[in-house]
Design a protein around this motif. Structure first.
Motif, PDB file in Angstrom:
ATOM      1  N   VAL A  87       0.890  -1.168   0.014  1.00 58.76           N
ATOM      2  CA  VAL A  87      -0.084  -0.110   0.129  1.00 58.76           C
ATOM      3  C   VAL A  87       0.949   1.184   0.098  1.00 58.76           C
ATOM      4  O   VAL A  87       1.856   1.286   0.799  1.00 58.76           O
ATOM      5  N   VAL A 129       0.926   5.415  -0.283  1.00 58.38           N
ATOM      6  CA  VAL A 129      -0.116   6.219  -0.117  1.00 58.38           C
ATOM      7  C   VAL A 129       0.409   7.580   0.756  1.00 58.38           C
ATOM      8  O   VAL A 129       1.653   7.606   1.067  1.00 58.38           O
ATOM      9  N   ARG A 130      -0.439   8.723   0.773  1.00 60.79           N
ATOM     10  CA  ARG A 130      -0.059   9.916   1.119  1.00 60.79           C
ATOM     11  C   ARG A 130       0.290   9.708   3.053  1.00 60.79           C
ATOM     12  O   ARG A 130      -0.500   9.001   3.669  1.00 60.79           O
ATOM     13  N   LYS A 157      -2.332  10.092   5.697  1.00 57.85           N
ATOM     14  CA  LYS A 157      -3.305   9.165   5.760  1.00 57.85           C
ATOM     15  C   LYS A 157      -2.891   7.842   6.559  1.00 57.85           C
ATOM     16  O   LYS A 157      -3.491   6.855   6.660  1.00 57.85           O
ATOM     17  N   ILE A 164      -4.885   4.489   7.948  1.00 56.73           N
ATOM     18  CA  ILE A 164      -4.840   3.180   7.173  1.00 56.73           C
ATOM     19  C   ILE A 164      -4.557   2.001   8.202  1.00 56.73           C
ATOM     20  O   ILE A 164      -4.942   0.947   8.350  1.00 56.73           O
ATOM     21  N   LYS A 168       5.764   9.809   0.258  1.00 57.13           N
ATOM     22  CA  LYS A 168       4.716   8.538   0.284  1.00 57.13           C
ATOM     23  C   LYS A 168       5.143   7.751   1.552  1.00 57.13           C
ATOM     24  O   LYS A 168       6.171   7.601   1.869  1.00 57.13           O
ATOM     25  N   ALA A 178      -7.263   5.221   2.731  1.00 54.06           N
ATOM     26  CA  ALA A 178      -6.323   5.983   1.931  1.00 54.06           C
ATOM     27  C   ALA A 178      -7.238   6.918   1.056  1.00 54.06           C
ATOM     28  O   ALA A 178      -6.611   7.954   0.740  1.00 54.06           O
ATOM     29  N   ARG A 179      -8.494   6.685   0.576  1.00 49.94           N
ATOM     30  CA  ARG A 179      -9.065   7.617  -0.484  1.00 49.94           C
ATOM     31  C   ARG A 179      -9.393   8.861   0.094  1.00 49.94           C
ATOM     32  O   ARG A 179     -10.093   9.200   0.919  1.00 49.94           O
ATOM     33  N   ASP A 223      -3.579   9.728  -4.343  1.00 45.90           N
ATOM     34  CA  ASP A 223      -4.209   9.072  -3.132  1.00 45.90           C
ATOM     35  C   ASP A 223      -3.191   7.592  -3.106  1.00 45.90           C
ATOM     36  O   ASP A 223      -2.898   7.222  -2.051  1.00 45.90           O
ATOM     37  N   GLY A 224      -2.595   7.190  -4.126  1.00 47.29           N
ATOM     38  CA  GLY A 224      -1.877   6.215  -4.164  1.00 47.29           C
ATOM     39  C   GLY A 224      -2.171   4.990  -4.783  1.00 47.29           C
ATOM     40  O   GLY A 224      -3.058   5.081  -5.541  1.00 47.29           O
TER      41      GLY A 224
END
Length: 119
Positions: A6, A8-9, A12, A16, A58, A81-82, A88-89
């Motif tokens: 995963v 992601v930002r 987040k 997560i 990230k 994550a969204r 968003d990743g």
């Protein structure tokens, strides 16, 4: 078994991790990474100064789960994550052939799940 990677930002990350724990994930590896995707041309802000960044900060979270739990864990990660914005990743799902717990020699799902876990 499958490995979910995963990416992601960073902001987040806490959401997560909490969602993965609620989904029964007992272990994960976390790495701070830099990368680029569609958002590569967007300006970044650092100490109130705007600049163009070739790579964006990230967080990469890796976890291995039994095949029957992949969809639940995937959906938990994606929902947490969204944001609906570019950057968003991504989540990559790869096959894991085997795993070995070094301490005990356990293999397969037993090596991935915690003691007494019924994920």
């Amino acid at each position: 078994m499958k490995m979910l990677t995963v990416i992601v930002r960073p902001e987040k990350f806490g959401d997560i991790v909490a969602a993965l724990r609620r989904a029964g994930v007992t272990g994960m590896t976390v790495t701070e990474v830099r990368g680029q995707g569609y958002q590569k041309e967007l300006p970044q802000i650092y100490r109130s100064l705007s600049y163009q960044a070739d790579f964006v900060q990230k967080v990469k979270i890796e976890t291995v789960v039994p095949d029957d739990r992949v969809e639940e864990v995937l959906q938990a990660a994606v929902a947490a994550a969204r944001t609906g914005r570019v950057g968003d990743g991504k989540v990559f799902i790869t096959e894991v052939i085997d795993a070995v717990r070094v301490r005990t020699g356990e293999r397969g799902d037993a090596a991935v799940l915690g003691p007494g876990a019924d994920m």
